[in-house]
Design a protein around this motif. Structure first.
Motif, PDB file in Angstrom:
ATOM      1  N   LEU A  56       0.979 -10.685  -4.210  1.00  0.00           N
ATOM      2  CA  LEU A  56       0.918  -9.231  -4.065  1.00  0.00           C
ATOM      3  C   LEU A  56       1.551  -8.520  -5.269  1.00  0.00           C
ATOM      4  O   LEU A  56       1.003  -7.541  -5.787  1.00  0.00           O
ATOM      5  CB  LEU A  56       1.629  -8.795  -2.782  1.00  0.00           C
ATOM      6  CG  LEU A  56       0.883  -9.004  -1.463  1.00  0.00           C
ATOM      7  CD1 LEU A  56       1.803  -8.694  -0.288  1.00  0.00           C
ATOM      8  CD2 LEU A  56      -0.373  -8.147  -1.400  1.00  0.00           C
ATOM      9  N   ILE A  57       2.705  -9.017  -5.699  1.00  0.00           N
ATOM     10  CA  ILE A  57       3.378  -8.410  -6.856  1.00  0.00           C
ATOM     11  C   ILE A  57       2.503  -8.512  -8.095  1.00  0.00           C
ATOM     12  O   ILE A  57       2.352  -7.554  -8.859  1.00  0.00           O
ATOM     13  CB  ILE A  57       4.741  -9.094  -7.095  1.00  0.00           C
ATOM     14  CG1 ILE A  57       5.699  -8.786  -5.937  1.00  0.00           C
ATOM     15  CG2 ILE A  57       5.353  -8.645  -8.420  1.00  0.00           C
ATOM     16  CD1 ILE A  57       6.978  -9.602  -5.969  1.00  0.00           C
ATOM     17  N   ASP A  58       1.893  -9.674  -8.281  1.00  0.00           N
ATOM     18  CA  ASP A  58       1.045  -9.909  -9.453  1.00  0.00           C
ATOM     19  C   ASP A  58      -0.229  -9.072  -9.392  1.00  0.00           C
ATOM     20  O   ASP A  58      -0.581  -8.372 -10.350  1.00  0.00           O
ATOM     21  CB  ASP A  58       0.703 -11.402  -9.522  1.00  0.00           C
ATOM     22  CG  ASP A  58      -0.102 -11.763 -10.755  1.00  0.00           C
ATOM     23  OD1 ASP A  58       0.024 -11.066 -11.785  1.00  0.00           O
ATOM     24  OD2 ASP A  58      -0.870 -12.743 -10.691  1.00  0.00           O
ATOM     25  N   LYS A  59      -0.911  -9.116  -8.267  1.00  0.00           N
ATOM     26  CA  LYS A  59      -2.203  -8.432  -8.128  1.00  0.00           C
ATOM     27  C   LYS A  59      -2.078  -6.936  -8.357  1.00  0.00           C
ATOM     28  O   LYS A  59      -2.944  -6.311  -8.992  1.00  0.00           O
ATOM     29  CB  LYS A  59      -2.771  -8.707  -6.736  1.00  0.00           C
ATOM     30  CG  LYS A  59      -4.084  -7.984  -6.449  1.00  0.00           C
ATOM     31  CD  LYS A  59      -4.563  -8.259  -5.035  1.00  0.00           C
ATOM     32  CE  LYS A  59      -5.838  -7.497  -4.713  1.00  0.00           C
ATOM     33  NZ  LYS A  59      -6.311  -7.735  -3.325  1.00  0.00           N
ATOM     34  N   HIS A  60      -1.022  -6.328  -7.848  1.00  0.00           N
ATOM     35  CA  HIS A  60      -0.884  -4.873  -7.908  1.00  0.00           C
ATOM     36  C   HIS A  60       0.017  -4.407  -9.051  1.00  0.00           C
ATOM     37  O   HIS A  60       0.377  -3.223  -9.112  1.00  0.00           O
ATOM     38  CB  HIS A  60      -0.355  -4.352  -6.573  1.00  0.00           C
ATOM     39  CG  HIS A  60      -1.286  -4.613  -5.425  1.00  0.00           C
ATOM     40  ND1 HIS A  60      -2.487  -3.954  -5.263  1.00  0.00           N
ATOM     41  CD2 HIS A  60      -1.213  -5.495  -4.380  1.00  0.00           C
ATOM     42  CE1 HIS A  60      -3.093  -4.388  -4.181  1.00  0.00           C
ATOM     43  NE2 HIS A  60      -2.350  -5.318  -3.623  1.00  0.00           N
ATOM     44  N   ASN A  61       0.381  -5.338  -9.930  1.00  0.00           N
ATOM     45  CA  ASN A  61       1.191  -4.996 -11.118  1.00  0.00           C
ATOM     46  C   ASN A  61       2.458  -4.227 -10.752  1.00  0.00           C
ATOM     47  O   ASN A  61       2.819  -3.225 -11.383  1.00  0.00           O
ATOM     48  CB  ASN A  61       0.352  -4.182 -12.120  1.00  0.00           C
ATOM     49  CG  ASN A  61      -0.796  -4.987 -12.681  1.00  0.00           C
ATOM     50  OD1 ASN A  61      -0.607  -6.125 -13.125  1.00  0.00           O
ATOM     51  ND2 ASN A  61      -1.988  -4.423 -12.647  1.00  0.00           N
ATOM     52  N   LEU A  62       3.136  -4.721  -9.723  1.00  0.00           N
ATOM     53  CA  LEU A  62       4.390  -4.099  -9.315  1.00  0.00           C
ATOM     54  C   LEU A  62       5.526  -4.575 -10.222  1.00  0.00           C
ATOM     55  O   LEU A  62       5.459  -5.665 -10.801  1.00  0.00           O
ATOM     56  CB  LEU A  62       4.694  -4.437  -7.858  1.00  0.00           C
ATOM     57  CG  LEU A  62       3.633  -3.998  -6.846  1.00  0.00           C
ATOM     58  CD1 LEU A  62       4.031  -4.417  -5.439  1.00  0.00           C
ATOM     59  CD2 LEU A  62       3.395  -2.495  -6.907  1.00  0.00           C
TER      60      LEU A  62
ATOM     61  N   ASP B 182       0.825  -1.209   0.000  1.00  0.00           N
ATOM     62  CA  ASP B 182       0.000   0.000   0.000  1.00  0.00           C
ATOM     63  C   ASP B 182       0.859   1.259   0.000  1.00  0.00           C
ATOM     64  O   ASP B 182       0.492   2.271  -0.601  1.00  0.00           O
ATOM     65  CB  ASP B 182      -0.924   0.006   1.223  1.00  0.00           C
ATOM     66  CG  ASP B 182      -2.036  -1.034   1.120  1.00  0.00           C
ATOM     67  OD1 ASP B 182      -2.329  -1.473  -0.005  1.00  0.00           O
ATOM     68  OD2 ASP B 182      -2.603  -1.396   2.173  1.00  0.00           O
ATOM     69  N   SER B 183       2.000   1.192   0.683  1.00  0.00           N
ATOM     70  CA  SER B 183       2.902   2.336   0.729  1.00  0.00           C
ATOM     71  C   SER B 183       3.390   2.711  -0.672  1.00  0.00           C
ATOM     72  O   SER B 183       3.548   3.892  -0.992  1.00  0.00           O
ATOM     73  CB  SER B 183       4.087   2.016   1.647  1.00  0.00           C
ATOM     74  OG  SER B 183       5.021   3.068   1.660  1.00  0.00           O
TER      75      SER B 183
END
Length: 274
Positions: free
Chosen positions: A67-73, A39-40
């Motif tokens: 998390l990396i996949d879901k938020h397209n980081l 979120d940061s």
């Protein structure tokens, strides 16, 4: 100065990686969970983030892949840190004075053989290794010890009771450097990539992808499958590959993009092992 999100606080392994990776003045955003760390980044409170992704003993940290996949980081780099666990407490205590040890579940797992010698010590899970050390120091708690990197003992003025208590001495954690925007990396310096794709339920579909990688001179260093929540019994594959020339990788990438479904490049960066 860059604002860097880390999981944990000063004295944690993420803090050590931040110091070693950036070699410059940075501002730390301390996050007590990987969700808060993500979120940061998304809310632009941090420019980049450091996230543990796998360990040589405990294996992959599966939720972090999600998390990396879901938020397209975007993965922009990586760092391999040798892990050293130390037992620390307020000064002038011995191990027989310790009744309880608090630490991150991963640290407890990596030191469980050591504590078999001391069945009277209760092991308690906590959110962060260094956060426990800080609490012990601030509240002057006797009889409770923390498992943390030695830097935490220096920061919080604790005393190391036992050094190197990890079960396997050759223990490393791989960390990835994340940001929300795709970086403009110089292809001359790129020799590793993290990819994500899905495959149809057909015989040999994964083998065909692996053959493409081999034919294009890519070295598969990691493969991890994760369930696709919306589609029961279907999986996404996360792979890391290394290569000598970007041209070989580019050729493989163009072929895999045709063969696989929902192909995504999670990052192209420099191999942290070299």
């Amino acid at each position: 100065m860059k604002k860097i999100a880390i999981q944990g606080i000063q004295g944690s392994n993420h803090h050590i990686v931040a110091k070693n990776y950036y070699h410059e003045n940075i501002v730390l955003n301390e996050c007590l969970s990987f969700d808060v760390l993500t979120d940061s980044l998304i809310t632009q409170k941090s420019d980049e983030a450091i996230m543990a992704i796998e360990n040589t003993i405990a294996g992959s940290i599966i939720p972090n892949y999600a998390l990396i996949d879901k938020h397209n980081l975007h993965i922009t780099g990586e760092y391999y840190l040798p892990i050293h666990h130390h037992l620390m407490a307020l000064p002038n205590q011995k191990i027989n004075d310790i009744k309880e040890v608090c630490s991150h579940p991963m640290a407890l797992l990596q030191c469980k053989e050591f504590f078999k010698q001391y069945p009277f010590i209760k092991l308690v899970e906590d959110v962060d290794t260094s956060a426990v050390a800080k609490t012990i120091a601030e509240q002057k708690i006797k009889g409770i010890a923390a498992i943390a990197p030695k830097i935490a003992a220096d920061i919080f003025e604790l005393e190391v009771i036992e050094d190197e208590i990890q079960t396997i001495k050759n223990n490393e954690t791989r960390f990835v450097i994340l940001q929300t925007q795709k970086p403009q990396n110089n292809t001359a310096h790129i020799n590793k990539a993290s990819l994500r794709f899905e495959l149809d339920h057909k015989r040999g579909s994964l083998a065909a992808i692996l053959n493409v990688m081999s034919d294009c001179k890519l070295n598969l260093t990691k493969i991890q499958s994760l369930p696709i929540i919306e589609t029961p019994w279907k999986y996404a594959f996360f792979v890391d590959v290394t290569f000598d020339t970007y041209e070989d990788y580019a050729k493989a990438k163009s072929i895999i993009q045709i063969m696989a479904n929902n192909f995504k490049i999670l990052g192209e960066y420099k191999n942290g092992r070299l």
